[in-house]
Design an enzyme around this catalytic site. Structure first.
Site, PDB file in Angstrom:
ATOM      1  N   HIS A   1     -16.662 -11.090   3.618  1.00 18.68           N
ATOM      2  CA  HIS A   1     -16.202 -11.864   4.776  1.00 18.68           C
ATOM      3  C   HIS A   1     -16.298 -13.353   4.504  1.00 18.68           C
ATOM      4  CE1 HIS A   1     -16.582  -8.536   8.007  1.00 18.68           C
ATOM      5  NE2 HIS A   1     -15.366  -8.674   7.573  1.00 18.68           N
TER       6      HIS A   1
ATOM      7  N   GLU B   1       4.285   5.237  -0.812  1.00 23.06           N
ATOM      8  CA  GLU B   1       3.095   4.864  -1.592  1.00 23.06           C
ATOM      9  C   GLU B   1       2.811   5.860  -2.706  1.00 23.06           C
ATOM     10  OE1 GLU B   1      -0.060   2.918   0.979  1.00 23.06           O
ATOM     11  OE2 GLU B   1       0.462   4.674   2.182  1.00 23.06           O
TER      12      GLU B   1
ATOM     13  N   ASP C   1      -0.847   1.222  -3.510  1.00 22.63           N
ATOM     14  CA  ASP C   1      -1.021   2.638  -3.847  1.00 22.63           C
ATOM     15  C   ASP C   1       0.074   3.148  -4.770  1.00 22.63           C
ATOM     16  OD1 ASP C   1      -3.430   3.587  -2.703  1.00 22.63           O
ATOM     17  OD2 ASP C   1      -2.562   3.275  -0.724  1.00 22.63           O
TER      18      ASP C   1
ATOM     19  N   CYS D   1       4.925  -4.042   1.925  1.00 22.57           N
ATOM     20  CA  CYS D   1       3.724  -4.613   2.553  1.00 22.57           C
ATOM     21  C   CYS D   1       2.503  -4.564   1.625  1.00 22.57           C
ATOM     22  CB  CYS D   1       3.418  -3.905   3.871  1.00 22.57           C
ATOM     23  SG  CYS D   1       3.086  -2.160   3.671  1.00 22.57           S
TER      24      CYS D   1
HETATM   25  C1  PEP Z   1      -0.484  -0.319  -0.080  1.00 26.83           C
HETATM   26  O1  PEP Z   1      -0.941   0.727  -0.549  1.00 26.83           O
HETATM   27  O2  PEP Z   1       0.266  -1.090  -0.718  1.00 26.83           O
HETATM   28  C2  PEP Z   1      -0.825  -0.716   1.294  1.00 26.83           C
HETATM   29  C3  PEP Z   1      -0.259  -1.756   1.864  1.00 26.83           C
HETATM   30  O3  PEP Z   1      -1.791   0.012   1.918  1.00 26.83           O
HETATM   31  P1  PEP Z   1      -3.385  -0.197   1.665  1.00 26.83           P
HETATM   32  O4  PEP Z   1      -3.552  -1.366   0.750  1.00 26.83           O
HETATM   33  O5  PEP Z   1      -3.953  -0.404   3.013  1.00 26.83           O
HETATM   34  O6  PEP Z   1      -3.743   1.114   1.048  1.00 26.83           O
HETATM   35 MG    MG Z   2      -1.864   2.118   0.794  1.00 20.89          MG
END
Ligand code: PEP
Ligand code: MG
Length: 579
Positions: free
Chosen positions: A195, A437, A461, A508
């Protein structure tokens, strides 16, 4: 003579200033065996120390400047909440009774037990939460040992622009130091996801963590240079080094001023293609930053953070209230709520789900939700009910086959019917998307696109599963490669599936927020990016200085090169193109 110490750069920026050393030393705790009749008194002493810790934190909370963003103050609230947690308050009381020991020893035993629990966690984010627990426990220990009554950071006066050097900093201390005008900080401990590190980035305070043996080499008051991007601390800098870093400092300030000017500009390429820039959030409080950075909405709300650090999962009403809070703060901008992405290695407190032998391939995300409907149904109901209050999309993580997808779609339908029967409002046409993913989902992207309203590529992922490397395993980190031709092929397939079906595709994962990949992704056809808000303006700058018409043919060549070794060089060429 330059003496360079290296650590992990967690917040970029260059600071040149006088070293201000805060040396608290390690907390030595000794065990004492107490007679039975003194145990009640010892427990009362422990509980009084917890109370004092609470009062100290409340007082810091009050001193946080009013213009400090809500997410910054929330870090202090997290520590306050920990002071109500049974693992920190009740268990040590039980240990005092069970072992007839002093409070300091009971707290030490509990800390040691928690270290083991944290070390077994495979999730990097959760593992870094251990230092938050340490901060709270150390605060109580210092009070018990009677040297924690104040929150001073050493006796010497803190100089403006000082570079604070210490073993570790709590988020609360970081906020107060920033308020006092320090220029940067370096710590011996801590990681990039702590944090305090996140806070340093939010406050744009240059910082380096993990600088071992810091105190051995630097004395109080001497001039030091800290480079938060490269993760170095330089003591006894010579004139040339000082000149070099002063120049770098000017360039960095210039960069920040230029980026700040972009905040109100739209993201649009030189050939006038508008690009949607969204932000990723983890806590409802993060939403403040979206306003600051002029994103078009939230492309990923990681709801699992609502479920962490608590004994029981949040119920439907609590979730509904959180989601509506974010919707209201967004003022009409869309919110993409990702359903719970936990499980396997990350036990959802109270769910009873345990580790598999291979956690990354185990019961996580949508697999866990479909197995435990008591966890999933309240979340679907909360999201649907919240959709009556503003534009909401729902996004499903970790899909690997269309059977899961159909199960989810039918559950959403059932939930809608139940809400109708109960006369509860929801948006009947709520848009449903899936995260791509897994390589399986990418290969089947056209199928997924047919049944969904939008797709979002989770590169964190997707890269881990495509290249078979655990994203939290340091030993194989070097293989993590967004430019691996297999990864690029899968991303391209997903973008094309979206184009063919007329469905939106966004990205994302972290790759979306790395400016070095922006031109490549634009040339591949990506038009929507979601990222941490601190990356938005930098990515926008690249977008606004790029022409897709010129990039696309170059990217086509790059994707079809017969020599994958050339890809990084070709990406560099894209990034150095001027239009
Ligand atoms: C990803 O896997 O790219 C993703 C955005 O999800 P997280 O990082 O929360 O697994
Ligand atoms: Mg992910």
């Amino acid at each position: 003579m330059n003496l360079a110490l290296s650590g992990i750069g967690v917040s970029r920026g260059v600071a040149i200033g006088k070293a201000h050393i805060i040396q608290r030393g390690t907390i030595e705790v000794l065990e004492s065996v107490l007679p039975e009749h003194l145990l009640d008194e010892e427990i009362a002493r422990f509980l009084a120390a917890v109370d004092t810790a609470r009062r100290q934190l409340e007082s810091i909370r009050e001193r946080v400047p009013k213009d400090t963003r809500a997410d910054i103050a929330a870090f202090i609230d997290t520590h306050l909440l920990m002071l109500d947690d049974a693992t920190i308050v009740t268990t040590p009381v039980e240990l005092i009774r069970e072992h007839s020991c002093n409070a300091e020893w009971a707290l030490k035993m509990q800390r040691d037990a928690l270290v083991v629990v944290f070390e077994q966690m495979d999730d990097t984010y959760l593992r870094t939460r251990q230092c938050e627990v340490d901060h709270v426990i150390n605060r109580i220990q210092r009070i018990l040992l009677d040297n924690g009554q104040s929150d001073s950071h050493g006796d010497s006066e803190l100089l403006e622009d000082a570079v604070v050097l210490t073993d570790d900093l709590t988020p609360a201390e970081a906020v107060m130091l920033e308020h006092q005008g320090i220029g940067a900080f370096a710590t011996e401990y801590g990681g990039p996801l702590s944090h305090t590190a996140i806070l340093a980035r939010s406050m744009q305070l240059p910082a380096v963590v993990g600088v071992h043996a810091l105190h051995g080499y630097i004395s109080d008051g001497e001039t030091v240079i800290l480079d938060g991007l490269l993760g170095v601390l330089i003591a006894a800098p010579d004139r040339r080094t000082l000149d070099y870093y002063r120049e770098k400092q000017v360039r960095e300030q210039q960069r920040r001023r230029e980026l700040a000017r972009l905040v109100d500009l739209p993201a649009v390429t030189l050939d006038e293609t508008p690009i949607t820039l969204m932000t990723n959030i983890e806590l409802p409080e993060d939403i403040e930053a979206v306003g600051h950075e002029s994103a078009s909405g939230v492309g990923l709300y990681r709801t699992e953070f609502l479920f962490m650090n608590r004994a029981t999962p949040p119920d439907e009403q609590e979730q509904y209230e959180c989601y509506t809070r974010v919707i209201n703060a967004l003022n009409g901008k869309p919110l993409t709520i990702r359903t719970l992405d936990m499980g396997a290695d990350k036990e959802v407190d109270g769910s009873g789900v345990r580790c598999g032998s291979n956690p990354a391939l185990g019961l996580r995300a949508i697999r866990l939700c479909l197995k435990d409907l008591s966890l999933f149904r309240p979340q679907l109901r909360a999201i649907l009910r919240a959709s009556a209050c503003g534009p909401v999309k729902v996004m499903i993580p970790m899909l690997s086959n269309t059977r899961e997808l159909h199960q989810v779609l039918s559950l959403i339908n059932d939930t809608k019917n139940a809400l109708l029967r109960e006369n509860l409002a929801f948006a009947p046409d709520i848009r449903i998307g899936g995260m791509i993913e897994t390589p399986a989902a990418a290969l089947l992207a056209d199928d997924f696109a047919r049944h969904l309203d939008f797709l979002s590529i989770g590169t964190n992922d997707l890269i881990q599963y495509t290249l078979a490397i655990d994203r939290v395993d340091d030993e194989v980190n070097y293989l993590y490669d967004p430019l691996h031709p297999a990864v690029l092929k899968l991303i391209k397939m997903v973008i094309e599936a979206g184009q063919l079906s007329g469905k939106e595709v966004s990205m994302c994962g972290e790759m979306a927020g790395e400016p070095i990949y922006t031109r490549l992704l634009l040339g591949m056809g990506l038009r929507e990016f979601s990222m941490h808000h601190t990356a938005l303006q930098e990515v926008k700058r690249v977008i606004n200085s790029s022409s897709i018409d010129t990039l696309a043919p170059q990217v086509h060549v790059l994707l079809h090169t017969s020599d994958p070794g050339q890809i990084p060089g070709l990406v560099e060429n894209l990034n150095s193109m001027t239009f």
